[in-house]
Design a protein around this motif. Structure first.
Motif, mmCIF file in Angstrom:
data_model
loop_
_atom_site.group_PDB
_atom_site.id
_atom_site.type_symbol
_atom_site.label_atom_id
_atom_site.label_comp_id
_atom_site.label_asym_id
_atom_site.label_seq_id
_atom_site.Cartn_x
_atom_site.Cartn_y
_atom_site.Cartn_z
ATOM 1 N N GLU A 108 5.495 -7.989 -1.980
ATOM 2 C CA GLU A 108 5.937 -9.385 -2.047
ATOM 3 C C GLU A 108 7.435 -9.443 -1.826
ATOM 4 O O GLU A 108 8.156 -8.469 -2.082
ATOM 5 N N ASN A 109 7.910 -10.577 -1.337
ATOM 6 C CA ASN A 109 9.346 -10.837 -1.247
ATOM 7 C C ASN A 109 10.089 -9.751 -0.462
ATOM 8 O O ASN A 109 11.198 -9.356 -0.811
ATOM 9 N N ASN A 110 9.472 -9.259 0.622
ATOM 10 C CA ASN A 110 10.060 -8.206 1.455
ATOM 11 C C ASN A 110 10.307 -6.914 0.682
ATOM 12 O O ASN A 110 11.227 -6.151 1.009
ATOM 13 N N CYS A 111 9.490 -6.655 -0.336
ATOM 14 C CA CYS A 111 9.602 -5.433 -1.122
ATOM 15 C C CYS A 111 8.310 -4.625 -1.001
ATOM 16 O O CYS A 111 7.228 -5.191 -0.825
ATOM 17 N N TYR A 112 8.450 -3.312 -1.129
ATOM 18 C CA TYR A 112 7.339 -2.411 -0.849
ATOM 19 C C TYR A 112 6.943 -1.612 -2.087
ATOM 20 O O TYR A 112 7.744 -1.392 -3.000
ATOM 21 N N ASP A 113 5.679 -1.169 -2.079
ATOM 22 C CA ASP A 113 5.122 -0.405 -3.177
ATOM 23 C C ASP A 113 5.932 0.881 -3.389
ATOM 24 O O ASP A 113 6.242 1.587 -2.420
ATOM 25 N N PRO A 114 6.268 1.210 -4.640
ATOM 26 C CA PRO A 114 7.059 2.426 -4.887
ATOM 27 C C PRO A 114 6.377 3.707 -4.436
ATOM 28 O O PRO A 114 7.045 4.729 -4.243
ATOM 29 N N VAL A 115 5.067 3.674 -4.229
ATOM 30 C CA VAL A 115 4.358 4.879 -3.813
ATOM 31 C C VAL A 115 4.856 5.399 -2.468
ATOM 32 O O VAL A 115 4.723 6.586 -2.167
#
Length: 208
Positions: A108-115
């Motif tokens: 969401e919000n141009n952010c990516y999963d920490p994985v």
């Protein structure tokens, strides 16, 4: 004839803006500033100085030379990481090594999963306590394997590894004159010259 009171149609009360809404509004009002949500709090960082940017440019080189900006991984500045410790929490590290398929892990919000993050790196600025404390907890909780801090305030380099819950089990501090080889779990062998890294990011005395 008595007049009947006018009836007004029922309307839902307006919902209060979420933290994410407020953060995005701040980004629109403060172009150039970095806005993050960590621990349920909005953090606003002023634009970085030129030495900060120069240090990042030079820091990217050993990662790229090692082949980390290729088919398996990419080296990217200011990419958002969605944090698991809050419903709307996210951070924007100065530099990251991510899996090449990171765009398949948009949250969401141009952010990516920490994985998809193998390493995050911060170069300290005026808000150095955020990098040295707040983000240590945030990145460990997100299970980012390696966190590197270029500590311009104290003239040293921190390498944090082995995240356990909300802290890193291993935290090594390196001084100028040392060569630091990062864990090969990031995808390649990368060695950093602490003095060269700190010198590149160091501001001139009259700009302190």
């Amino acid at each position: 004839m008595s007049a009947a009171p006018a009836e007004h149609p029922y309307s839902e009360p307006e919902a209060e803006p979420s933290l994410l809404d407020e953060a995005n509004a701040l980004m629109e009002r403060l172009p150039g500033y970095r806005v993050e949500i960590i621990g349920g709090q909005i953090l606003v960082s002023p634009p970085a100085d030129g030495a900060h940017g120069r240090g990042l440019t030079k820091l990217m080189r050993p990662f790229i030379t090692a082949g980390l900006d290729g088919e398996a991984t990419e080296v990217i500045q200011a990419i958002g990481i969605w944090l698991p410790d809050g419903r709307e929490d996210y951070a924007i590290p100065d530099l990251a090594v991510v899996d090449a398929d990171f765009e398949d892990h948009l949250v969401e919000n141009n952010c990516y999963d920490p994985v998809t993050f193998r390493l995050v790196l911060e170069v300290t600025s005026s808000n150095y306590k955020t990098d040295l404390r707040t983000k240590v907890t945030a990145y460990a909780d997100a299970k980012v394997p390696v966190y590197v801090i270029v500590d311009r305030r104290h003239n040293r380099l921190h390498v944090l590894t082995d995240p356990v819950q909300d802290e890193y089990a291993t935290h090594r501090v390196h001084a100028p004159g040392e060569l630091v080889t990062l864990p090969e779990s990031i995808g390649a062998k990368v060695t950093l010259d602490v003095e060269a890294v700190l010198a590149a990011a160091r501001r001139k005395p009259d700009s302190e």
